[in-house]
Design an enzyme around this catalytic site. Sequence first.
Site, short mmCIF file in Angstrom:
data_model
loop_
_atom_site.label_atom_id
_atom_site.label_comp_id
_atom_site.label_asym_id
_atom_site.label_seq_id
_atom_site.Cartn_x
_atom_site.Cartn_y
_atom_site.Cartn_z
N HIS A 297 -9.11 9.48 2.87
CA HIS A 297 -8.58 8.32 1.72
C HIS A 297 -9.14 9.03 0.48
CE1 HIS A 297 -8.34 4.54 0.24
NE2 HIS A 297 -7.91 4.07 1.29
N HIS B 280 -11.53 9.47 6.34
CA HIS B 280 -11.30 8.03 6.58
C HIS B 280 -10.72 7.69 8.09
CE1 HIS B 280 -10.45 3.99 5.30
NE2 HIS B 280 -9.12 4.03 5.91
N ARG C 289 -1.08 8.70 1.65
CA ARG C 289 -2.14 9.05 1.34
C ARG C 289 -2.76 10.47 1.30
NH1 ARG C 289 -5.62 5.05 5.24
NH2 ARG C 289 -5.03 3.41 3.89
N ARG D 231 -1.27 8.86 9.15
CA ARG D 231 -1.26 7.51 9.41
C ARG D 231 -0.87 6.82 8.16
NH1 ARG D 231 -4.68 3.15 8.84
NH2 ARG D 231 -6.15 4.24 8.08
N GLU E 31 0.93 -1.25 -0.11
CA GLU E 31 0.12 0.01 -0.19
C GLU E 31 0.92 1.10 0.02
OE1 GLU E 31 -4.07 -1.74 2.02
OE2 GLU E 31 -2.52 -0.73 3.50
P1 FAD Z 1 -13.97 0.64 16.19
O1 FAD Z 1 -13.67 -0.72 15.39
O2 FAD Z 1 -14.44 1.83 15.28
O3 FAD Z 1 -15.06 0.44 17.27
C1 FAD Z 1 -15.46 1.40 18.05
C2 FAD Z 1 -16.50 0.55 18.90
O4 FAD Z 1 -16.83 1.57 19.94
C3 FAD Z 1 -17.73 0.04 18.31
O5 FAD Z 1 -18.04 -1.30 18.92
C4 FAD Z 1 -18.78 0.85 18.79
O6 FAD Z 1 -20.11 0.50 18.81
C5 FAD Z 1 -18.33 1.45 20.03
N1 FAD Z 1 -18.74 3.06 20.51
C6 FAD Z 1 -18.57 4.17 20.00
N2 FAD Z 1 -19.14 4.90 20.65
C7 FAD Z 1 -19.67 4.58 21.83
C8 FAD Z 1 -20.67 4.73 22.68
N3 FAD Z 1 -21.00 6.04 22.87
N4 FAD Z 1 -21.05 3.65 23.50
C9 FAD Z 1 -20.67 2.43 23.55
N5 FAD Z 1 -19.91 2.04 22.72
C10 FAD Z 1 -19.53 2.75 21.57
N6 FAD Z 1 -6.99 0.01 9.18
C11 FAD Z 1 -6.09 -0.79 8.71
O7 FAD Z 1 -5.07 -0.91 9.68
N7 FAD Z 1 -6.23 -1.71 7.80
C12 FAD Z 1 -7.34 -1.46 6.93
O8 FAD Z 1 -7.31 -1.92 5.84
C13 FAD Z 1 -8.26 -0.58 7.32
N8 FAD Z 1 -9.25 -0.21 6.37
C14 FAD Z 1 -10.35 0.54 6.67
C15 FAD Z 1 -11.60 0.65 5.85
C16 FAD Z 1 -12.41 1.44 6.17
C17 FAD Z 1 -13.77 1.61 5.39
C18 FAD Z 1 -12.57 2.00 7.56
C19 FAD Z 1 -13.73 3.10 8.02
C20 FAD Z 1 -11.36 2.02 8.25
C21 FAD Z 1 -10.34 1.31 7.79
N9 FAD Z 1 -9.14 1.36 8.59
C22 FAD Z 1 -8.16 0.21 8.37
C23 FAD Z 1 -9.28 1.89 9.93
C24 FAD Z 1 -9.53 0.95 10.99
O9 FAD Z 1 -10.56 -0.02 10.56
C25 FAD Z 1 -9.76 1.65 12.38
O10 FAD Z 1 -9.07 2.59 12.56
C26 FAD Z 1 -10.10 0.39 13.57
O11 FAD Z 1 -10.61 -0.58 13.14
C27 FAD Z 1 -10.51 1.08 14.82
O12 FAD Z 1 -10.99 0.12 15.76
P2 FAD Z 1 -11.51 0.48 17.06
O13 FAD Z 1 -11.40 -0.73 17.85
O14 FAD Z 1 -10.52 1.61 17.66
O15 FAD Z 1 -12.70 1.12 17.00
C1 SIN Z 2 -7.38 0.48 2.65
O1 SIN Z 2 -7.61 -0.55 2.13
O2 SIN Z 2 -7.16 1.48 1.63
C2 SIN Z 2 -7.66 1.16 4.17
C3 SIN Z 2 -6.15 0.85 4.74
C4 SIN Z 2 -6.04 1.73 5.78
O3 SIN Z 2 -7.07 2.62 6.16
O4 SIN Z 2 -5.25 1.55 6.43
#
Ligand code: FAD
Ligand code: SIN
Length: 525
Positions: A235, A343, A282, A378, A111
């Site tokens: 993104h 993103h 990015r 990032r 990537e």
């Molecule tokens: P999340 O997975 O967002 O989980 C948040 C949790 O908090 C959820 O369970 C939600 O319900 C809960 N929550 C929020 N507010 C409250 C509240 N008030 N009360 C109770 N619960 C609450 N990163 C990579 O490294 N590789 C990738 O390929 C990649 N692809 C991506 C593709 C997309 C479309 C997106 C949007 C992001 C991508 N990212 C990627 C980024 C990555 O997915 C996120 O940064 C990561 O998953 C965040 O994880 P987290 O556990 O911090 O939060």
């Molecule tokens: C992507 O698949 O382009 C997202 C990867 C990332 O957010 O790290």
Amino acid sequence: MSEYDVIIVGSGAAGLTAAIALADHCKVLVLAKGELTGGSTAWAQGGIAAVLDAGDTFENHIDDTMVAGAGLNRRETVEFVVENAPASIERLVEMGVPFNKDAEALHLTREGGHSHRRIVHVDDATGWAVQAALLKTADAHPNITLLPGQACVDLITGRHEERYSGSGRVWGVYALDEKTGKVHAHVGRATILASGGAGRVYQFSTAPRGATGDGIAMAWRAGCRVSNMEMMQFHPTCLFNLDVKNFLITEAVRGEGGILKHPETGHRYMPDYDARAELAPRDVVARANDDQIKRSGLDYVHLDISHLDPDFVAGHFPNIYEKLLTLGIDMTRQPIPVVPAQHYTCGGILIDLAGRTDLPGLYAAGECTESGLHGANRLASNSLLECFVFGEAAAKDIIARWDQLEPPPAIRPWDESRVTDSDEEVIIKQNWTEIRRFMWNYVGIVRTTKRLERAQHRINMMTGEVEDYYGHFRVTTDLIELRNLLQCADLIVKSALHRKESRGLHYTLDYPEMLPQAVDTVLVP
Ligand code: FAD
Ligand code: SIN
């Protein structure tokens, strides 16, 4: 009131990693707003970065992360995360994540910003596989209780103790049960915020609907510092489609050879902006796409991978291929219309290497934090990794300090004696739409001081209105989210106004140069 040993807000990669790491030692409650799969984790496409190839080194991954982060990263955090990456991947493999393989070795894709192939993935739907494996493991553990449908309103602190102790501790959260409409206290010896990012503060975002910065806003209100909130990642390639508004086209499409073209002339423009072309970090690619769109008055640019073998394309990106087919686009034969969209939230609650925040008893991990890993931008696929490393680090610290973490005192129940049911729901919708629109137009990819000041002015006007509404009406998830979105918008704009330079994701026409020294924007409540 419910009492557990540790309360975790969030059932994504960070929250579940922490829960699993804690569960052999204590009883854990995991709360989630809406469904357990509602966070960004389940939506991740590209994969997870880790040094696993013989020709690659930790030093390379560290350098790539620091270059993408425009030097704002804290090197000790970058080293900590990069060096813990292979072990995190191994744990996921043990939990049954079916990463793609090349013969016996894991298949590594590439990537933007990465000097080597180092992204492990499950086709183009890595997040879904990771979320499923973590949920299965957590669900099977008798010490973990998973409770969806709980929208946390605020942290429980000393102010909520029946008898004020002056300890300054955090004791858990007040959460709205989304089914009954009642707010309950959930208390424990330690609390971990793993509540994800604030992407939905923008009109166009790849993030799920619940990414409203709740944890960041709750921590700020309770007294935590937040850092680098101006560093919002856009993104470069979100699908342009009037019906499907937030479908990501993974960066791995460019990693595997996809090129960006002007949709009218067919000109491949990325080499005009950066020698790394489509594989530049990015922020560079997003700004180039934005520039092409604004300069030529376009709706979108083209991402084209149709010059590669159709079987390779469909085989490598099966979910994107199928999804696009349903929309009448065959990516093996024609280009994909794409636009930049918000993103990832690089800033957040300031934490140390153990996931500790400023408040005793409060930890945080994942996208709601600013750990020092990402700096001003990032690097792709470093964020799931951050969730695994810091989810584990927070759990280890809690276990190590267990004897110092005293059990919670009696806590006052949620008081709704002075509120009534809302008769003005329209205010929520109106304000929500307004915030997201002015944030997109005034606090987007290219900024100016004047636009930021306009946004700040609107935020100031809306804050009184939303607080007044919050003070008079029973909470709903929409109201909780609106209050937090506005709080996060304020933190983003204040941070952006504070930074008098252009660095990484913060690009302003009024200060186009980068200052010699990289300094974090730390806001103190
Ligand atoms: P999340 O997975 O967002 O989980 C948040 C949790 O908090 C959820 O369970 C939600 O319900 C809960 N929550 C929020 N507010 C409250 C509240 N008030 N009360 C109770 N619960 C609450 N990163 C990579 O490294 N590789 C990738 O390929 C990649 N692809 C991506 C593709 C997309 C479309 C997106 C949007 C992001 C991508 N990212 C990627 C980024 C990555 O997915 C996120 O940064 C990561 O998953 C965040 O994880 P987290 O556990 O911090 O939060
Ligand atoms: C992507 O698949 O382009 C997202 C990867 C990332 O957010 O790290």
